[in-house]
Design a protein around this motif. Structure first.
Motif, short mmCIF file in Angstrom:
data_model
loop_
_atom_site.label_atom_id
_atom_site.label_comp_id
_atom_site.label_asym_id
_atom_site.label_seq_id
_atom_site.Cartn_x
_atom_site.Cartn_y
_atom_site.Cartn_z
N SER A 187 0.82 -1.19 -0.15
CA SER A 187 0.00 -0.18 -0.03
C SER A 187 0.72 1.22 0.03
CB SER A 187 -0.92 -0.14 1.21
OG SER A 187 -1.76 -1.10 1.22
N HIS A 191 0.94 3.92 -3.02
CA HIS A 191 0.59 5.19 -2.84
C HIS A 191 1.69 6.04 -2.99
CE1 HIS A 191 -0.86 8.68 -0.50
NE2 HIS A 191 -0.03 8.73 0.36
N ASP A 227 -8.83 1.71 -6.72
CA ASP A 227 -9.63 1.91 -5.65
C ASP A 227 -10.80 1.14 -5.66
OD1 ASP A 227 -9.63 3.68 -3.47
OD2 ASP A 227 -11.30 4.47 -4.09
N GLY A 274 -14.99 0.84 6.26
CA GLY A 274 -14.47 -0.41 5.48
C GLY A 274 -14.44 -1.89 6.09
N TRP A 277 -14.57 -4.19 3.29
CA TRP A 277 -13.65 -4.15 2.12
C TRP A 277 -12.47 -5.32 2.30
CZ3 TRP A 277 -12.37 1.75 3.08
CH2 TRP A 277 -13.74 2.52 2.89
N SER A 281 -7.40 -2.86 1.27
CA SER A 281 -8.03 -1.53 1.44
C SER A 281 -7.05 -0.68 2.29
CB SER A 281 -9.22 -1.70 1.96
OG SER A 281 -9.30 -2.19 3.21
N ARG A 284 -6.46 2.76 0.94
CA ARG A 284 -7.43 3.88 0.83
C ARG A 284 -7.19 4.63 2.10
NH1 ARG A 284 -13.67 2.84 -0.38
NH2 ARG A 284 -12.83 2.90 -2.41
N ARG A 285 -6.88 4.11 3.15
CA ARG A 285 -6.42 4.90 4.38
C ARG A 285 -5.31 5.94 4.13
NH1 ARG A 285 -1.94 4.55 7.75
NH2 ARG A 285 -2.28 5.17 9.67
N ARG A 287 -4.37 7.07 1.08
CA ARG A 287 -5.06 8.10 0.32
C ARG A 287 -5.89 9.02 1.00
NH1 ARG A 287 -6.81 3.44 -4.12
NH2 ARG A 287 -4.89 3.75 -5.31
N ALA A 288 -6.42 9.04 1.96
CA ALA A 288 -7.55 9.75 2.80
C ALA A 288 -6.62 10.62 3.87
CB ALA A 288 -8.37 8.85 3.75
#
Length: 290
Positions: A187, A191, A227, A274, A277, A281, A284-285, A287-288
């Motif tokens: 991840s 990223h 995503d 999530g 998910w 995933s 996604r953390r 990305r946030a």
């Protein structure tokens, strides 16, 4: 051909039980939600039972793939549990990921009543179950394992006994520990590539052929780039498994700092909504927050 019962028809158990029928075994299924068992019988034949005990009656092998320690106890024990319906010498094969302590306790209960118990957690996810190519890590007496292994071959590609009762569950903990750290690293790498303006697919195509390559990279990098997180093993279940790993680490004195950290990252994903998910995933953390 063996007479089998299969308890638990979730995303893993449903196809696993189907592979038993495809290999010619006689199968009776039980599921807490009867509609799922009805759908399975409509798709695969066989029969369904209203209780674990009824499913297990007359079975040579009783397989289970349920949710957690409590679920496993509930299908094994009590007047309507599988143990009450099994004949002496029958083998209970547990594919659930649970604690080694509950495994050993149920193994001992089974032995007291003349039953045999093999802990046999699986790895390979939903796709592995559907394609019949799971890795199965086993613990228990050698004779019980040797009897059960040819039946498990209906849905397992790599099947190995790793020691006495509980050894299979301990090996599954190793599996989950490795996956947790690997997915966080993947991840972060993806990223970073995004933030640096690189094409993720081109980067992965190159580095997947070298030392950074992994099953997760091959099978999840593209969906992570898109995503999309509706594949494989859910975050809620991964947190359950990592909790088991961390508890066992306290008992054994093992140090799992990365596992503990990634467990908290998955907690963050749950807070984002999530829980269902898949485990990739984690990106996604980032990305946030990144």
């Amino acid at each position: 051909m063996a007479k089998c019962a299969f308890l638990g028809l979730g995303v893993m158990g449903y196809p696993m039980a189907g592979h038993l029928v495809a290999q010619g075994h006689e199968v009776v299924v039980y599921n807490r939600t009867a509609a799922k068992a009805e759908a399975w019988v409509a798709a695969h034949g066989g029969a369904m039972a209203a209780t674990p005990r009824a499913a297990a009656e007359g079975a040579d092998f009783v397989m289970a793939c349920v949710g957690n320690d409590d679920d496993l106890r509930s299908v094994c024990l009590g007047p309507e549990g599988a143990f009450a319906g099994m004949a002496a010498g029958a083998i209970f094969v547990d594919h659930t990921t649970v604690s080694a302590s509950v495994t050993r306790a149920l193994h001992d209960v089974a032995a007291e009543t003349g039953l045999r118990f093999v802990d046999a957690p699986v790895s390979g996810g939903q796709a592995g179950a559907e394609n019949g190519v799971l890795s199965i890590m086993c613990g228990g007496e050698a004779a019980a394992y040797e009897a059960a292994a040819p039946v498990m071959a209906a849905y397992g590609r790599t099947i190995r006994r790793l020691g006495e009762s509980g050894a299979g569950q301990l090996a599954k903990m190793v599996n989950q520990i490795c996956i947790a750290g690997l997915l966080q690293g993947l991840s972060e790498g993806l990223h970073f590539a995004e933030r640096a303006g690189l094409d993720i697919r081109e980067v992965v195509e190159v580095i997947s052929q070298g030392a950074a390559g992994s099953w997760q990279m091959t099978n999840r990098a593209e969906t992570m780039a898109d995503d999309r997180f509706d594949f494989g093993f859910a975050v809620d279940w991964m947190r359950k498994d990592l909790g088991i790993c961390l508890d066992a680490a306290d008992e054994t004195g093992a140090s799992l700092p990365v596992t503990a950290l990634v467990d908290q990252f998955y907690k963050d994903v749950q807070k984002m909504g999530g829980g269902r998910w898949d485990t990739s995933s984690l990106i996604r953390r980032l990305r946030a927050t990144g």
